[in-house]
Design an enzyme around this catalytic site. Structure first.
Site, PDB file in Angstrom:
ATOM      1  N   GLU A   1      -4.230   4.159  -6.564  1.00  0.00           N
ATOM      2  CA  GLU A   1      -4.948   4.419  -5.312  1.00  0.00           C
ATOM      3  C   GLU A   1      -4.282   5.473  -4.425  1.00  0.00           C
ATOM      4  O   GLU A   1      -4.960   6.191  -3.687  1.00  0.00           O
ATOM      5  CB  GLU A   1      -5.212   3.131  -4.528  1.00  0.00           C
ATOM      6  CG  GLU A   1      -4.007   2.374  -4.077  1.00  0.00           C
ATOM      7  CD  GLU A   1      -4.410   1.103  -3.332  1.00  0.00           C
ATOM      8  OE1 GLU A   1      -4.969   1.223  -2.228  1.00  0.00           O
ATOM      9  OE2 GLU A   1      -4.185  -0.007  -3.841  1.00  0.00           O
TER      10      GLU A   1
ATOM     11  N   SER B   1      -7.362  -2.485   4.939  1.00  0.00           N
ATOM     12  CA  SER B   1      -7.121  -3.902   5.255  1.00  0.00           C
ATOM     13  C   SER B   1      -5.661  -4.041   5.678  1.00  0.00           C
ATOM     14  O   SER B   1      -5.334  -4.689   6.664  1.00  0.00           O
ATOM     15  CB  SER B   1      -7.383  -4.772   4.023  1.00  0.00           C
ATOM     16  OG  SER B   1      -8.635  -4.494   3.477  1.00  0.00           O
TER      17      SER B   1
ATOM     18  N   SER C   1      -0.553   1.582   4.434  1.00  0.00           N
ATOM     19  CA  SER C   1       0.466   2.253   3.619  1.00  0.00           C
ATOM     20  C   SER C   1       0.868   3.544   4.314  1.00  0.00           C
ATOM     21  O   SER C   1       0.016   4.243   4.865  1.00  0.00           O
ATOM     22  CB  SER C   1      -0.095   2.636   2.239  1.00  0.00           C
ATOM     23  OG  SER C   1      -0.071   1.527   1.393  1.00  0.00           O
TER      24      SER C   1
ATOM     25  N   ARG D   1       5.794   6.573  -1.275  1.00  0.00           N
ATOM     26  CA  ARG D   1       5.342   5.555  -0.320  1.00  0.00           C
ATOM     27  C   ARG D   1       6.585   5.099   0.418  1.00  0.00           C
ATOM     28  O   ARG D   1       7.503   4.553  -0.197  1.00  0.00           O
ATOM     29  CB  ARG D   1       4.672   4.382  -1.044  1.00  0.00           C
ATOM     30  CG  ARG D   1       4.070   3.367  -0.083  1.00  0.00           C
ATOM     31  CD  ARG D   1       3.453   2.194  -0.826  1.00  0.00           C
ATOM     32  NE  ARG D   1       2.716   1.318   0.062  1.00  0.00           N
ATOM     33  CZ  ARG D   1       3.260   0.359   0.812  1.00  0.00           C
ATOM     34  NH1 ARG D   1       4.575   0.167   0.786  1.00  0.00           N
ATOM     35  NH2 ARG D   1       2.507  -0.383   1.594  1.00  0.00           N
TER      36      ARG D   1
HETATM   37  P1  ADP Z   1      -9.745  -1.392   2.040  1.00  0.00           P
HETATM   38  O1  ADP Z   1      -9.683  -0.378   0.929  1.00  0.00           O
HETATM   39  O2  ADP Z   1      -8.527  -2.250   2.138  1.00  0.00           O
HETATM   40  O3  ADP Z   1     -11.020  -2.159   2.059  1.00  0.00           O
HETATM   41  P2  ADP Z   1     -10.664   0.438   4.139  1.00  0.00           P
HETATM   42  O4  ADP Z   1     -10.024   1.775   4.331  1.00  0.00           O
HETATM   43  O5  ADP Z   1     -12.018   0.422   3.564  1.00  0.00           O
HETATM   44  O6  ADP Z   1      -9.649  -0.496   3.369  1.00  0.00           O
HETATM   45  O7  ADP Z   1     -10.664  -0.256   5.561  1.00  0.00           O
HETATM   46  C1  ADP Z   1     -10.992  -1.608   5.756  1.00  0.00           C
HETATM   47  C2  ADP Z   1     -10.935  -1.877   7.235  1.00  0.00           C
HETATM   48  O8  ADP Z   1     -11.884  -1.044   7.897  1.00  0.00           O
HETATM   49  C3  ADP Z   1     -11.319  -3.289   7.628  1.00  0.00           C
HETATM   50  O9  ADP Z   1     -10.211  -4.149   7.570  1.00  0.00           O
HETATM   51  C4  ADP Z   1     -11.820  -3.096   9.044  1.00  0.00           C
HETATM   52  O10 ADP Z   1     -10.758  -3.071   9.956  1.00  0.00           O
HETATM   53  C5  ADP Z   1     -12.419  -1.695   9.021  1.00  0.00           C
HETATM   54  N1  ADP Z   1     -13.881  -1.616   8.888  1.00  0.00           N
HETATM   55  C6  ADP Z   1     -14.602  -0.523   9.237  1.00  0.00           C
HETATM   56  N2  ADP Z   1     -15.903  -0.719   9.002  1.00  0.00           N
HETATM   57  C7  ADP Z   1     -16.039  -1.957   8.495  1.00  0.00           C
HETATM   58  C8  ADP Z   1     -17.143  -2.735   8.057  1.00  0.00           C
HETATM   59  N3  ADP Z   1     -18.397  -2.271   8.121  1.00  0.00           N
HETATM   60  N4  ADP Z   1     -16.904  -3.973   7.562  1.00  0.00           N
HETATM   61  C9  ADP Z   1     -15.653  -4.462   7.493  1.00  0.00           C
HETATM   62  N5  ADP Z   1     -14.560  -3.780   7.915  1.00  0.00           N
HETATM   63  C10 ADP Z   1     -14.731  -2.541   8.406  1.00  0.00           C
END
Ligand code: ADP
Length: 472
Positions: free
Chosen positions: A200, A268, A271, A283
């Site tokens: 990733e 979530s 990094s 990293r």
């Molecule tokens: P991951 O790859 O860990 O899912 P993202 O870069 O997609 O990470 O970011 C996830 C974070 O984005 C969530 O924890 C929340 O804070 C935020 N977020 C933005 N839009 C949304 C949405 N529509 N639903 C849930 N979380 C969202």
């Protein structure tokens, strides 16, 4: 894992409201120059829609109309994250009549379905304001579409992919994120698709470097709108006062000479990477207190259900009713160490008092949560930048989606605490870079050997169009 096998959670739904359309902004380019920029991933390079820097490189290219090197359509990249799955789809726009006539029915349906809708069922969205037109990838000209859905809806997505005949068109999809491991068996079982897994962080960096070449407005920063510089503001306000972050406005940043830079990817979790060259990164840090923490705590504290709800509650709240400030402890500034009175000394520090608790609103709690998480990430980022002696800090990830408060707070805090030496940068395609990295790397080798309609349609694309041959 149990799949949610209900057809239609991601099925066709009405288009977005007109109000959304007014926000729509597509990137257009008149020129397609032959700039190539080496990807952070081994062996893949690409040509870009526009040349921002005018530089050329002679790296090995996938941007050729030699269709023996082209994977079968459709071309996707996926980033299956802890909260959101991001899907980038390349829609070819240069298909010859012959190619269109011979195109497999399933391929045509998938293209129409993805590009004619901007919402898929209750939870899938196409971010049409982010779409990029006139992009050249592997010698094909087309449009990049950006789609997201909650990873918790993966079962519905797989149902949909199966019902649309995806397995007949492709043998593999390039995917990254933890979900590429977690859902590997489900993809195979439900759609007969193999997941070609990409790291990733490799995918993230490749995606950032590539997307930045496409638009002069991809990278931006926030700066004080009035004649203030960081120093003036420092004398007038502190990181939590209204005059600080709220007076910041957005400006484009030329990122064509990017190295070295720090990436702070706020998904979530968080990094932190130090990037010194296309394939030279480490990293260096991270924290579990990220976007997932913000959303989780907001849901617990306010009863909200969505990220959008959480950010709009935060926009209306006041964290100083929740946090304990320096002035709550000192009665004013802690002058000896230059700590202004309205600086947060203790996040949520007032909430041990039942009287205070009875007076805070949901909005205040959401704002305090946002400020707590954002300031913590900002502090980690700043220490990492100082430690690495790197001045540019690029923040990305979907935590920053529809979240200008967090971006302005980060920009202000980086400016303020570094006395203007560190620069916080942001990217328009916030959370999609990992999926873009996968799209660039996608190379469905097994599909190349298949003799189905879609392969034939690709074969016909071997005839270069005047436009695409001119761009090479
Ligand atoms: P991951 O790859 O860990 O899912 P993202 O870069 O997609 O990470 O970011 C996830 C974070 O984005 C969530 O924890 C929340 O804070 C935020 N977020 C933005 N839009 C949304 C949405 N529509 N639903 C849930 N979380 C969202």
């Amino acid at each position: 894992m149990r799949l949610h096998l209900c057809e239609g959670c991601l099925a066709v739904a009405p288009k977005r409201s007109p109000s959304f359309k007014t926000r729509r902004r597509t990137f257009k380019s008149r020129h397609c120059l032959n700039e190539k920029r080496y990807s952070a991933m081994d062996g893949s390079s690409y040509s870009t829609r526009t040349s921002k820097s005018g530089r050329q490189s002679s790296s090995e290219s996938l941007n050729s109309n030699d269709t023996n090197c082209q994977p079968a359509m459709p071309w996707f990249g996926m980033d299956i994250g802890g909260t959101l799955t991001k899907l980038v789809y390349f829609e070819p726009k240069d298909s010859s009549k012959r190619e269109l006539a011979r195109e497999a029915e399933a391929l045509r349906n998938i293209r129409r379905y993805l590009t004619k809708n901007s919402a898929y069922g209750k939870t899938g969205h196409r971010d049409s304001h982010l779409q990029i037109e006139n992009v050249m990838i592997r010698g094909r000209r087309g449009t990049l579409h950006f789609i997201r859905f909650p990873t918790s809806e993966m079962g519905a997505f797989l149902c949909l992919a199966r019902s649309r005949g995806m397995g007949a068109l492709l043998t593999s999809v390039c995917a990254t994120g933890g979900g590429a491991f977690k859902f590997e068996i489900d993809f195979k079982r439900e759609v007969n698709l193999r997941l070609t897994k990409l790291d990733e962080l490799d995918a993230l960096i490749a995606g950032i470097l590539y997307i930045d070449t496409l638009s002069n407005t991809e990278c931006y920063y926030y700066a004080p709108s009035r004649n203030g510089d960081a120093e003036t503001l420092q004398n007038e306000s502190s990181p939590v006062s209204e005059e600080g972050p709220s007076s910041y406005t957005r400006h484009p940043f030329n990122f064509s000479d990017p190295y070295p830079f720090i990436i702070v990817n706020i998904g979530s979790g968080v990094s932190v990477l130090a990037v010194r060259g296309p394939k030279d990164y480490r990293r260096i840090s991270g924290t579990s207190l990220g976007g997932g923490t913000f959303l989780g705590l907001c849901c617990l504290l306010t009863g909200c259900r969505t990220f959008e709800e959480a950010t709009s509650l935060a926009a209306a709240g006041d964290n100083t009713k929740v946090d304990k400030l320096v002035r709550d402890i000192y009665g004013g500034d802690y002058a000896r160490f230059g700590l202004p009175g309205d600086l947060v000394a203790s996040s949520f520090g007032q909430m041990n008092s039942s009287d205070r608790r009875s007076r805070v609103s949901k909005e205040d709690l959401a704002r305090a949560t946002l400020v707590t998480i954002t300031n913590n990430i900002g502090s980690i980022a700043r220490l990492c930048a100082l430690n690495e002696k790197i001045e540019r800090v690029v923040f990305c990830g979907n935590f920053l989606r529809v979240n200008p408060i967090a971006m302005k707070l980060l920009a202000f805090a980086m400016d303020y605490w570094s006395k203007g030496t560190l620069k916080a940068l942001f990217l328009e395609h916030e959370g999609y870079f990992g999926a873009v990295g996968c799209l660039l790397k996608f190379d469905d080798q097994e599909s190349l050997n298949h003799t189905n309609d879609s392969d034939e349609s690709n074969a016909s694309a071997a005839e270069p169009t005047p436009e695409s041959s001119g761009s090479r």
